[in-house]
Scaffold this motif. Structure first.
Motif, short mmCIF file in Angstrom:
data_model
loop_
_atom_site.label_atom_id
_atom_site.label_comp_id
_atom_site.label_asym_id
_atom_site.label_seq_id
_atom_site.Cartn_x
_atom_site.Cartn_y
_atom_site.Cartn_z
N UNK A 36 0.71 -0.73 0.01
CA UNK A 36 -0.25 0.03 -0.39
C UNK A 36 1.12 0.70 0.27
N UNK A 37 1.89 0.72 0.50
CA UNK A 37 3.20 2.47 -0.02
C UNK A 37 4.68 1.51 0.49
N UNK A 38 5.32 2.99 0.29
CA UNK A 38 6.69 2.39 0.21
C UNK A 38 6.89 1.99 1.58
N UNK A 39 8.02 0.61 1.96
CA UNK A 39 7.99 -0.27 2.79
C UNK A 39 9.21 1.11 3.64
N UNK A 40 9.70 0.13 4.88
CA UNK A 40 10.44 0.77 5.75
C UNK A 40 11.91 0.55 5.25
N UNK A 41 12.38 -0.82 4.39
CA UNK A 41 13.26 -0.97 4.51
C UNK A 41 13.28 -1.73 2.96
N UNK A 74 4.15 4.18 -4.36
CA UNK A 74 5.08 5.19 -3.78
C UNK A 74 4.94 6.50 -4.30
N UNK A 75 4.62 7.08 -3.70
CA UNK A 75 5.49 8.78 -3.26
C UNK A 75 5.73 9.52 -2.49
N UNK A 76 6.35 10.14 -2.64
CA UNK A 76 7.25 11.15 -2.03
C UNK A 76 6.86 11.40 -0.37
N UNK A 77 5.79 11.30 -0.32
CA UNK A 77 5.12 12.01 1.27
C UNK A 77 5.10 10.38 1.86
N UNK A 78 5.35 9.60 1.10
CA UNK A 78 5.59 7.91 2.09
C UNK A 78 6.62 8.03 3.12
N UNK A 79 7.74 9.19 2.66
CA UNK A 79 9.02 8.14 2.92
C UNK A 79 8.75 9.71 4.43
N UNK A 80 8.30 10.94 3.93
CA UNK A 80 7.88 11.36 4.90
C UNK A 80 7.65 10.93 6.46
N UNK A 81 6.01 10.29 5.92
CA UNK A 81 5.44 9.36 6.94
C UNK A 81 6.48 8.55 8.11
N UNK A 82 7.33 7.54 6.95
CA UNK A 82 8.15 7.05 7.27
C UNK A 82 9.55 7.28 8.69
N UNK A 83 9.72 8.70 8.16
CA UNK A 83 10.63 9.64 8.25
C UNK A 83 10.26 9.71 9.94
N UNK A 97 19.18 4.92 7.03
CA UNK A 97 19.83 4.29 5.76
C UNK A 97 18.92 3.23 4.97
N UNK A 98 18.81 2.21 5.64
CA UNK A 98 17.41 2.06 5.11
C UNK A 98 16.60 2.50 4.00
N UNK A 99 15.82 3.19 4.65
CA UNK A 99 15.14 4.43 3.72
C UNK A 99 15.47 4.93 2.50
N UNK A 100 16.92 5.76 2.91
CA UNK A 100 17.68 5.73 2.05
C UNK A 100 17.83 4.30 0.46
N UNK A 101 17.65 3.61 0.91
CA UNK A 101 18.03 2.25 0.29
C UNK A 101 16.44 2.18 -0.48
N UNK A 102 15.66 1.92 0.35
CA UNK A 102 14.30 2.23 -0.67
C UNK A 102 13.71 3.33 -1.65
N UNK A 103 14.37 4.03 -1.11
CA UNK A 103 14.00 5.61 -2.06
C UNK A 103 15.03 5.27 -3.30
N UNK A 104 15.97 5.29 -3.10
CA UNK A 104 16.89 5.12 -4.49
C UNK A 104 15.95 3.76 -5.08
#
Length: 391
Positions: free
Chosen positions: A283-288, A313-322, A343-350
């Motif tokens: 449903x959303x970008x995973x944490x890792x 995924x979308x950019x807002x997903x990463x703000x939520x996980x952060x 660090x794991x979140x950066x890997x997911x975003x990449x």
């Protein structure tokens, strides 16, 4: 009927004929459990099997009982007067059960000879704040003087393998490596939150067969279940906070194909054999990337039949996980844990933004080196040809 072993199963069983600590990495549904079943049965070892979920433990217990191997589940079936303890060959327990004083005292007397940790990636996925008992599993080797152990998973990064090796009192032998079911196609879709409900509903309506929608919180499983129910398909929510009886009922319905869609947290399906599930949606970008690969590996178990995994995924997903990584009032909860999660979140975003083959990217992350070829069946490899994700 004689069981035909796969090459990696034969090799693992041969290695474990002598005292050794072995990490076996093999795709979901490839039959890793047959390794410890065979070793425990053939060598007559007192085996302590650590398993992450009660549903998986029940399935493992039933399998042992069907084979006539004396096994009990701790602490629910705590050995006592009704058991001939000298005949018990396998004790199955969760990490939390091992910490109970009565279970610990029993193990001190029983003296396990063979430790098996199923789904050992949970040491890192769950072992920080969610289920800290996982972080103590490597201590069992030294605590009970266990000279033979088996650590099983489908996904463990290069760095985590070395962490496991450093935490054991003797050298760790590693067998296998990263892999996903051959018939699994991976599609990553950028979907803004304002459009996500419609995208999911349309996707569920278009999919044949049964599937899973993964979300990250218990509350959201209920909310998304109500959304998916609008598709007209049979849908249920599943998470670890449910009562045991409720989870048992849902598991029974899934096994008997009475459910089309399960909306669940990562607690669902770990190690379970639901071979009829044919698609999964995050449903959303995973944490890792570990979370991602474990989730998408729950479909196409041991099958060559084509199955699909779709990641929203979308950019807002990463703000939520952060925000979730941070502690109360925006402070950093634990510098070590938070740094690793970032660090794991950066890997997911990449990964979600990558223009490279999805399988190749995941292979590079888990193996520390690039894959030799592209898969030909992900959203990157199929650009301009098809859109199997249906959104």
């Amino acid at each position: 009927m004689t069981t035909v072993l796969r090459p990696f199963q034969k090799e693992a069983i041969e290695i474990l004929k002598r005292p050794v600590h072995l990490l076996c990495i093999a795709p979901t549904g490839s039959g890793k459990s047959l390794i410890y079943e065979t070793v425990a049965e053939n060598l007559g070892l007192r085996t302590l099997l650590i398993t992450p979920l009660i549903a998986l433990a029940r399935q493992q217990l039933a399998r042992f009982q069907k084979k006539g191997i004396p096994a009990v589940l701790l602490p629910a079936q705590m050995p006592g007067s009704i058991f001939d303890e000298s005949k018990i060959k396998i004790l199955i327990a969760s990490p939390e059960a091992i910490l109970q004083s009565r279970v610990n005292d029993y193990l001190e007397n029983w003296k396990p000879q063979f430790l098996v940790v199923d789904e050992c990636h949970c040491i890192w996925e769950w072992g920080d704040s969610f289920r800290p008992a996982f972080s103590k599993l490597t201590d069992l080797v030294e605590k009970f003087s266990i000279r033979r152990s088996l650590w099983l998973t489908a996904t463990l990064s290069h760095d985590k393998r070395h962490e496991l090796e450093r935490s054991l009192p003797a050298a760790l032998k590693i067998l296998g490596g990263f892999g996903l079911p051959a018939g699994l196609r991976i599609f990553v879709k950028r979907v803004p939150w304002i459009n996500r409900a419609d995208a999911l509903l349309g996707l569920v309506k278009s999919k044949a067969g049964a599937g899973i929608v993964f979300t990250q919180t218990r509350d959201s499983t209920e909310r998304i279940m109500r959304l998916v129910s609008m598709s007209g398909r049979r849908v249920l929510a599943y998470h670890a906070g449910m009562a045991r009886e409720e989870r048992l009922s849902i598991e029974h319905m899934i096994e008997n194909k009475m459910v089309d869609v399960v909306v669940a947290t990562s607690a669902f399906g770990l190690g379970m054999d639901y071979s009829h599930l044919r698609w999964a949606v995050l449903w959303q970008a995973p944490p890792s990337l570990l979370f991602l690969t474990q989730a998408i590996g729950r479909v196409a178990r041991g099958s060559e039949v084509t199955s699909e995994a779709i990641v929203f995924w979308d950019d807002d997903d990463f703000r939520l996980i952060e925000w979730m990584v941070r502690g109360p009032c925006g402070t950093i909860a634990s510098s070590v844990d938070s740094d690793e999660k970032r660090s794991e979140l950066v890997n997911v975003a990449r990964f979600v933004r990558s223009k490279q083959c999805r399988r190749a990217d995941l292979f590079t992350y888990f193996e520390g080196e690039p894959a030799v070829k592209q898969c030909g069946s992900c959203d990157i490899c199929c650009i301009g040809n098809i859109d199997p994700a249906g959104v």
